[in-house]
Design a protein around this motif. Structure first.
Motif, PDB file in Angstrom:
ATOM      1  N   TYR A 285      94.591 -31.533  22.007  1.00  0.00           N
ATOM      2  CA  TYR A 285      94.185 -32.134  23.279  1.00  0.00           C
ATOM      3  C   TYR A 285      93.909 -33.624  23.110  1.00  0.00           C
ATOM      4  O   TYR A 285      94.333 -34.449  23.923  1.00  0.00           O
ATOM      5  N   ALA A 286      93.157 -33.971  22.064  1.00  0.00           N
ATOM      6  CA  ALA A 286      92.792 -35.372  21.851  1.00  0.00           C
ATOM      7  C   ALA A 286      94.025 -36.246  21.649  1.00  0.00           C
ATOM      8  O   ALA A 286      94.048 -37.412  22.063  1.00  0.00           O
ATOM      9  N   SER A 287      95.058 -35.684  21.015  1.00  0.00           N
ATOM     10  CA  SER A 287      96.264 -36.467  20.723  1.00  0.00           C
ATOM     11  C   SER A 287      97.171 -36.624  21.942  1.00  0.00           C
ATOM     12  O   SER A 287      97.986 -37.555  21.993  1.00  0.00           O
ATOM     13  N   GLN A 288      97.045 -35.732  22.915  1.00  0.00           N
ATOM     14  CA  GLN A 288      97.967 -35.750  24.058  1.00  0.00           C
ATOM     15  C   GLN A 288      97.378 -36.364  25.320  1.00  0.00           C
ATOM     16  O   GLN A 288      98.115 -36.833  26.182  1.00  0.00           O
ATOM     17  N   ILE A 289      96.061 -36.359  25.451  1.00  0.00           N
ATOM     18  CA  ILE A 289      95.438 -36.889  26.670  1.00  0.00           C
ATOM     19  C   ILE A 289      95.271 -38.402  26.533  1.00  0.00           C
ATOM     20  O   ILE A 289      94.616 -38.881  25.608  1.00  0.00           O
TER      21      ILE A 289
ATOM     22  N   VAL B 153      88.006 -38.561  29.191  1.00  0.00           N
ATOM     23  CA  VAL B 153      87.828 -37.272  28.524  1.00  0.00           C
ATOM     24  C   VAL B 153      87.245 -37.505  27.130  1.00  0.00           C
ATOM     25  O   VAL B 153      87.733 -38.354  26.376  1.00  0.00           O
ATOM     26  N   LEU B 154      86.199 -36.752  26.799  1.00  0.00           N
ATOM     27  CA  LEU B 154      85.653 -36.711  25.445  1.00  0.00           C
ATOM     28  C   LEU B 154      85.989 -35.361  24.852  1.00  0.00           C
ATOM     29  O   LEU B 154      85.675 -34.319  25.436  1.00  0.00           O
ATOM     30  N   VAL B 155      86.641 -35.365  23.690  1.00  0.00           N
ATOM     31  CA  VAL B 155      86.999 -34.131  22.999  1.00  0.00           C
ATOM     32  C   VAL B 155      86.204 -34.043  21.702  1.00  0.00           C
ATOM     33  O   VAL B 155      86.349 -34.883  20.814  1.00  0.00           O
ATOM     34  N   VAL B 156      85.345 -33.030  21.612  1.00  0.00           N
ATOM     35  CA  VAL B 156      84.584 -32.761  20.394  1.00  0.00           C
ATOM     36  C   VAL B 156      85.150 -31.492  19.787  1.00  0.00           C
ATOM     37  O   VAL B 156      85.349 -30.492  20.492  1.00  0.00           O
ATOM     38  N   GLY B 157      85.422 -31.510  18.496  1.00  0.00           N
ATOM     39  CA  GLY B 157      85.984 -30.314  17.868  1.00  0.00           C
ATOM     40  C   GLY B 157      85.532 -30.151  16.434  1.00  0.00           C
ATOM     41  O   GLY B 157      85.186 -31.121  15.759  1.00  0.00           O
ATOM     42  N   SER B 158      85.533 -28.912  15.987  1.00  0.00           N
ATOM     43  CA  SER B 158      85.149 -28.583  14.613  1.00  0.00           C
ATOM     44  C   SER B 158      86.401 -28.535  13.746  1.00  0.00           C
ATOM     45  O   SER B 158      87.288 -27.704  13.970  1.00  0.00           O
ATOM     46  N   VAL B 159      86.484 -29.437  12.778  1.00  0.00           N
ATOM     47  CA  VAL B 159      87.691 -29.566  11.955  1.00  0.00           C
ATOM     48  C   VAL B 159      87.866 -28.361  11.038  1.00  0.00           C
ATOM     49  O   VAL B 159      88.953 -27.773  10.951  1.00  0.00           O
ATOM     50  N   LYS B 160      86.808 -27.963  10.351  1.00  0.00           N
ATOM     51  CA  LYS B 160      86.876 -26.797   9.451  1.00  0.00           C
ATOM     52  C   LYS B 160      86.532 -25.559  10.269  1.00  0.00           C
ATOM     53  O   LYS B 160      85.553 -24.866  10.016  1.00  0.00           O
ATOM     54  N   ASN B 161      87.402 -25.282  11.202  1.00  0.00           N
ATOM     55  CA  ASN B 161      87.091 -24.312  12.248  1.00  0.00           C
ATOM     56  C   ASN B 161      87.224 -22.876  11.749  1.00  0.00           C
ATOM     57  O   ASN B 161      88.168 -22.552  11.028  1.00  0.00           O
ATOM     58  N   ASP B 162      86.292 -22.028  12.163  1.00  0.00           N
ATOM     59  CA  ASP B 162      86.323 -20.627  11.783  1.00  0.00           C
ATOM     60  C   ASP B 162      86.856 -19.731  12.899  1.00  0.00           C
ATOM     61  O   ASP B 162      86.846 -18.505  12.773  1.00  0.00           O
ATOM     62  N   PHE B 163      87.338 -20.338  13.983  1.00  0.00           N
ATOM     63  CA  PHE B 163      87.810 -19.554  15.125  1.00  0.00           C
ATOM     64  C   PHE B 163      89.093 -20.122  15.727  1.00  0.00           C
ATOM     65  O   PHE B 163      90.054 -19.396  15.937  1.00  0.00           O
TER      66      PHE B 163
ATOM     67  N   TYR C 116      91.699 -26.561  14.463  1.00  0.00           N
ATOM     68  CA  TYR C 116      91.478 -27.852  15.112  1.00  0.00           C
ATOM     69  C   TYR C 116      92.787 -28.500  15.554  1.00  0.00           C
ATOM     70  O   TYR C 116      92.888 -29.016  16.674  1.00  0.00           O
ATOM     71  N   ALA C 117      93.794 -28.465  14.691  1.00  0.00           N
ATOM     72  CA  ALA C 117      95.041 -29.174  14.978  1.00  0.00           C
ATOM     73  C   ALA C 117      95.748 -28.637  16.214  1.00  0.00           C
ATOM     74  O   ALA C 117      96.430 -29.395  16.913  1.00  0.00           O
ATOM     75  N   ARG C 118      95.572 -27.356  16.509  1.00  0.00           N
ATOM     76  CA  ARG C 118      96.299 -26.762  17.640  1.00  0.00           C
ATOM     77  C   ARG C 118      95.481 -26.723  18.918  1.00  0.00           C
ATOM     78  O   ARG C 118      96.027 -26.462  19.999  1.00  0.00           O
ATOM     79  N   HIS C 119      94.206 -26.996  18.816  1.00  0.00           N
ATOM     80  CA  HIS C 119      93.350 -26.917  19.996  1.00  0.00           C
ATOM     81  C   HIS C 119      92.684 -28.266  20.252  1.00  0.00           C
ATOM     82  O   HIS C 119      93.265 -29.116  20.906  1.00  0.00           O
ATOM     83  N   ALA C 120      91.489 -28.498  19.757  1.00  0.00           N
ATOM     84  CA  ALA C 120      90.791 -29.758  20.053  1.00  0.00           C
ATOM     85  C   ALA C 120      91.609 -30.969  19.632  1.00  0.00           C
ATOM     86  O   ALA C 120      91.751 -31.940  20.391  1.00  0.00           O
TER      87      ALA C 120
ATOM     88  N   LYS D  56     103.319 -32.044  28.988  1.00  0.00           N
ATOM     89  CA  LYS D  56     103.580 -32.915  30.129  1.00  0.00           C
ATOM     90  C   LYS D  56     102.343 -33.066  31.002  1.00  0.00           C
ATOM     91  O   LYS D  56     101.993 -34.183  31.418  1.00  0.00           O
ATOM     92  N   SER D  57     101.658 -31.966  31.281  1.00  0.00           N
ATOM     93  CA  SER D  57     100.484 -32.055  32.154  1.00  0.00           C
ATOM     94  C   SER D  57      99.350 -32.821  31.484  1.00  0.00           C
ATOM     95  O   SER D  57      98.630 -33.577  32.144  1.00  0.00           O
TER      96      SER D  57
END
Length: 376
Positions: free
Chosen positions: A314-318, A294-304, A307-311, A285-286
């Protein structure tokens, strides 16, 4: 002692040792970085050369103290420097951009100094860039002041950022002007990496529900999410806590957020998020109510951070967020300065990228996008 209890004990001890190694690594890195802080002519980014020539860049540290929270706040500044003024702590060049500024928040257990590739380039183009070092997490305060539990006291971060803006807007420190020329802090771009990304999101109005962490971190989707390790290994003594029971019936002690659920600061006009964290506890909601670019940069093949749950989340909800997914093997730490040491964070190398990833080239790719956001 039963086998199950022995195994649990060994796992907990192992995680604590890993965390201690991580903290000591950052402290050592800090000593290395602080050994060289020259004033220099930063090479301009090609996309901005036509409008602003390279300016002499200086990096400087200032020590602030928030008396309300009894909390030190060290800041690292990159700025176009001049030497012809005497009254101010920071002497700005005539080519300094004064109608807007940049605020930077580092990732968990890091420091602003880990992003010199960004601070220097911004300053070379005229932007005054202020990196905030978060007490309890940042190695810049010394190893004796690093407390892993501070990661779970997330709300202190946006309060640090707002406090810094308050001080800089007043332009006074210890009876002296901070800047030789007035800067428009009412028009600030906030940039954050990892936990820093979530921190600057809070300034834009994002809100958090920490109880979601206990549930999410028990799902299959969280199997590769390193941020869940903080839920296990951090002790929340000296914090107000509440017990949360996950779907599996396991109880977790989580810090209770202060009654102030919003840390929005209207001086922040745009955001750049570099592989932002805490997507698993951000409220949808927020995010859908955010009103600034907002610019969202994220690493898709993430080692930490997945991507789907973080960057990606965010990109999909903002609304209207610009999304740049890096999908050539870039990891979570590609946003830090290039380095050569062998230290790791929870098993992930801080300096060594995957084969075929050129960290410096990735960062050069990002700079034009950051400069473009500053034009909004």
């Amino acid at each position: 002692m039963s086998t199950a209890i022995t195994t649990a004990f060994m796992q907990a001890a192992g995680k604590k040792l890993l965390l201690l190694g991580f903290v000591l690594a950052w402290v050592l890195i800090g000593h290395i970085a602080q050994a060289a802080e020259p004033t220099e002519n930063a090479k301009p980014n090609s996309s901005a050369e036509a409008s602003v020539s390279a300016l002499a860049v200086k990096m400087q540290h200032l020590d602030l103290f928030d008396t309300k929270r009894q909390r030190p706040v060290k800041i690292t500044l990159w700025y176009p420097a001049a030497s012809h003024c005497q009254q101010a702590l920071i002497c700005l060049a005539d080519g300094a951009i004064l109608h807007q500024a940049v605020l930077l928040s580092h990732g968990a257990m890091g420091a602003a100094q880990n992003y010199q590739w960004l601070g220097k380039q911004l300053a070379a183009q005229g932007f005054i860039t202020v990196g905030v070092n978060h007490y309890g997490e940042s190695w810049i305060y010394g190893a004796e002041h690093v407390n892993p539990a501070a990661v779970m006291q997330f709300w202190q971060r946006p309060l640090d950022l707002t406090f810094v803006l308050d001080v800089l807007e007043q332009n006074q420190l210890a009876g002296r002007e901070i800047f030789s020329q007035p800067v428009q802090w009412q028009n600030t771009t906030a940039i954050g990496h990892s936990s820093g990304g979530a921190s600057v999101l809070a300034l834009a109005g994002a809100e958090w529900d920490l109880t979601q962490a206990a549930v999410y971190c028990k799902t299959a989707a969280a199997a590769t999410d390193r941020s869940c390790a903080y839920l296990v290994k951090t002790k929340v003594e000296a914090m107000n806590t509440s017990t949360v029971v996950s779907a599996s019936g396991e109880a977790h002690q989580l810090p209770t957020l202060p009654k102030q659920l919003s840390w929005q600061d209207n001086r922040v006009k745009r955001l750049v998020l570099l592989d932002p964290a805490l997507g698993h506890v951000a409220t949808t909601k927020s995010l859908t109510q955010l009103k600034i670019p907002v610019l969202v940069v994220g690493s898709v093949k993430n080692d930490f951070l997945p991507y789907a749950r973080h960057a990606g989340f965010y990109a999909s909800q903002i609304p209207g967020a610009k999304e740049l997914p890096l999908d050539q093997g870039e990891g979570h730490f590609v946003y830090l300065d290039s380095c050569t040491h062998q230290y790791q964070a929870l098993g992930v190398a801080l300096c060594k990228d995957r084969a075929g990833v050129n960290r410096a080239a990735v960062q050069q790719q990002l700079l034009p996008l950051v400069f473009s956001m500053l034009q909004h």
